[in-house]
Scaffold this motif. Structure first.
Motif, PDB file in Angstrom:
ATOM      1  N   ALA B  11       0.842  -1.195   0.000  1.00 36.36           N
ATOM      2  CA  ALA B  11       0.000   0.000   0.000  1.00 36.36           C
ATOM      3  C   ALA B  11       0.878   1.246   0.000  1.00 36.36           C
ATOM      4  N   TRP B  12       1.906   1.226   0.825  1.00 34.70           N
ATOM      5  CA  TRP B  12       2.804   2.368   0.915  1.00 34.70           C
ATOM      6  C   TRP B  12       3.532   2.585  -0.391  1.00 34.70           C
ATOM      7  N   THR B 203      -1.568  -6.682  -2.972  1.00 34.61           N
ATOM      8  CA  THR B 203      -2.063  -5.528  -3.717  1.00 34.61           C
ATOM      9  C   THR B 203      -3.543  -5.301  -3.433  1.00 34.61           C
ATOM     10  N   ALA B 206      -3.920  -3.689  -0.239  1.00 32.95           N
ATOM     11  CA  ALA B 206      -3.465  -2.311  -0.360  1.00 32.95           C
ATOM     12  C   ALA B 206      -4.603  -1.430  -0.879  1.00 32.95           C
ATOM     13  N   LEU B 209      -7.017  -0.934   1.910  1.00 31.92           N
ATOM     14  CA  LEU B 209      -6.590   0.050   2.914  1.00 31.92           C
ATOM     15  C   LEU B 209      -6.851   1.468   2.415  1.00 31.92           C
ATOM     16  N   ILE B 210      -6.574   1.700   1.137  1.00 33.37           N
ATOM     17  CA  ILE B 210      -6.824   3.033   0.572  1.00 33.37           C
ATOM     18  C   ILE B 210      -8.315   3.340   0.634  1.00 33.37           C
TER      19      ILE B 210
END
Lengths: 278, 232
Positions: B11-12, B203, B206, B209-210
């Protein structure tokens, strides 16, 4: 207190809808193509490589709708798609014979494999006969995950049960239907330690090869062939036949075929599809 | 647990590099769900006011429909809009299937009953004396509606938040009417589903999370508006 939405409020709603209608552009219908295809061509990543090249070459925008082969042909039959890339030969022949599709052409092949848990409860590892392997899975009542979604892979699985002389074991506790695409079905099979039939490309690109190794491969019956079909424009005048023919020609041209043959070689050590136009 | 760390790192990485069109997908998600919520407000709030204040035959039935509509399954809304917008459908000629507009249509069907039902409930809960007061002040019909909506503004904001929550989290309708087309109709939820089917769980998480971050940010912003409105 008789209150109905007043005229100004109605006007506001209408304005809002208009703003949206203006925001959406229908576009030129000849510059847009709907490709209905199987989940394997998307889940493996092949189309992400081919489509941008076609779009650059032709200036036609492609909308890829990844569904099972059965659903893709259903879309073609209704004229909701322009061109199909599918892998269910028996159903495709019926589709063309019924006049829904034209100019069917072979593009590429790979093979199906039966994958299963490393413990191999049915004792089928290394078997050369896929139908016999299914019979053993049934006899040992080992968990088997079916796609159950009228996809090309599902059709092949049903044909293999028939080849084994068995009815499709629907409703048996060990036979389960995921109703999902190949990638999702591989994940579920790995978690539930079940056998499943998969195309090799999705297994290589999206599967867990350690928890779900190949148990059966190499049977000629496991041949998996992909055809392109143009949706019959005589039946559906809205279909973009010119774009569909252009896409068909693109798939069959030499440099595209070379690219298909190279796809995945660097990442997986072997190509995921073998180009084979006919 | 490795998968969780991998997901956070992924995610980062996605956020810092903008790989995988993550900014495009996030911006598109915000634009589509924002439009759906706005249209649903424009239809839902006046409908909610009408349901609560109007006296007309079938009013109770309509309120019941709005309440039932809060549970509208996204896949049903998606199928309904698809059948209308497919080329073979009634509005096939508009060529709107697999466009962001199609997603807005489907999401509006999902969010409008939510906003209308909560707005109606909020207005019905206002003290009856308030209506007399407002009318005694000699308010015109529009002024009257405006003042009633103003009195119910805190729960109406909850209605908007609930509508937004319903559309940003749904995946069934977006997938069906949008087709999950890269660069066009791929939103955070459908992108996550695609990554799951590809077996790229890091992914996928990720994107998840966004999605959670966007939802939390919008809710915080709306709550701030709500609380400042309370102090007024």
């Amino acid at each position: 207190m008789h209150l109905y939405p007043t005229r100004s409020l109605l006007a506001l709603v209408v304005l809002g809808m208009l703003a949206i209608a203006v925001g959406c552009r229908g576009g030129d219908s000849s510059r847009e193509l709907i490709l209905a295809t199987t989940t394997s061509t998307q889940d493996s990543g092949l189309l992400e490589v081919l489509i941008p090249r076609f779009e650059a070459e032709s200036d036609i925008h492609v909308k890829v709708i990844a569904v099972g082969s059965g659903a893709a042909m259903e879309m073609g039959q209704r004229g909701d798609a322009d061109v199909l890339l599918v892998h269910a030969p028996a159903a495709e022949e019926e589709f063309v014979a019924a006049g829904y599709g034209v100019e069917r052409a072979r593009v590429m092949y790979n093979d199906f494999v039966i994958v299963g848990p490393p413990s191999d409860p049915a004792g089928v590892a290394g078997a050369a006969d896929a139908a016999a392997a299914l019979a053993k899975i049934a006899a040992s009542r080992s968990t088997f995950m079916s796609r159950g979604d009228h996809s090309g892979t599902h059709a092949k699985e049903q044909a293999l049960w028939a080849a084994a002389g068995l009815d499709v074991p629907r409703g048996r506790s060990w036979y389960q239907e995921t109703g999902q695409g190949m990638g999702a079905t591989l994940t579920i099979s790995a978690e539930k330690e079940g056998y499943t039939l998969t195309d090799r490309s999705t297994w290589l690109a999206a599967g867990d090869q350690e928890r779900l190794p190949i148990t059966v491969e190499g049977d000629p019956r496991l041949f998996n062939v992909y055809h392109v079909i143009v949706v019959n424009p005589d039946r559906h005048p809205k279909v973009n036949a010119q774009g569909a023919r252009r896409f068909r020609a693109f798939l069959l041209q030499q440099d595209t075929l070379r690219e298909i043959g190279e796809f995945g070689r660097a990442q997986y050590g072997q190509p995921l599809f073998t180009p084979d136009p006919a | 647990m490795d998968l969780f760390w991998e997901a956070f790192r992924e995610a980062w990485r996605l956020l810092s590099t903008g790989d995988g069109d993550v900014y495009g997908i996030t911006a598109r998600t915000a634009a589509i769900t924002g439009t759906s919520t706005a249209v649903s407000m424009l239809i839902g709030i006046p409908s909610g006011l009408g349901l609560a204040l109007g006296r007309f035959p079938g009013q109770r039935t309509l309120v019941a429909f709005a309440n039932a509509g809060t549970g509208m399954p996204p896949v049903v809304a998606g199928l309904f809009v698809s059948m209308l917008l497919w080329r073979s459908g009634l509005f096939g000629g508009l060529r709107l299937i697999y466009t962001p507009t199609a997603i807005v249509f489907a999401q509006t069907i999902i969010a409008t009953p939510v906003i209308a039902a909560i707005t109606a409930a909020a207005v019905m809960a206002l003290p009856p004396s308030l209506h007399l007061q407002i009318r005694a002040m000699g308010a015109g019909r529009l002024q009257y509606l405006w003042l009633v909506a103003r009195e119910a503004r805190l729960p109406i904001l909850v209605a908007v938040m609930a509508g937004f929550g319903a559309v940003i989290s749904e995946v069934g309708a977006s997938m069906m009417v949008g087709g999950n087309l890269a660069g066009e109709t791929r939103v955070l939820t459908t992108a996550a589903v695609l990554e799951v089917s590809k077996g790229s769980f890091g992914t996928a998480l990720a994107f998840g999370l966004i999605l959670v971050a966007v939802t939390v940010a919008v809710s915080l912003a709306l709550t701030a508006v709500q609380q400042s409105a309370r102090r007024r």
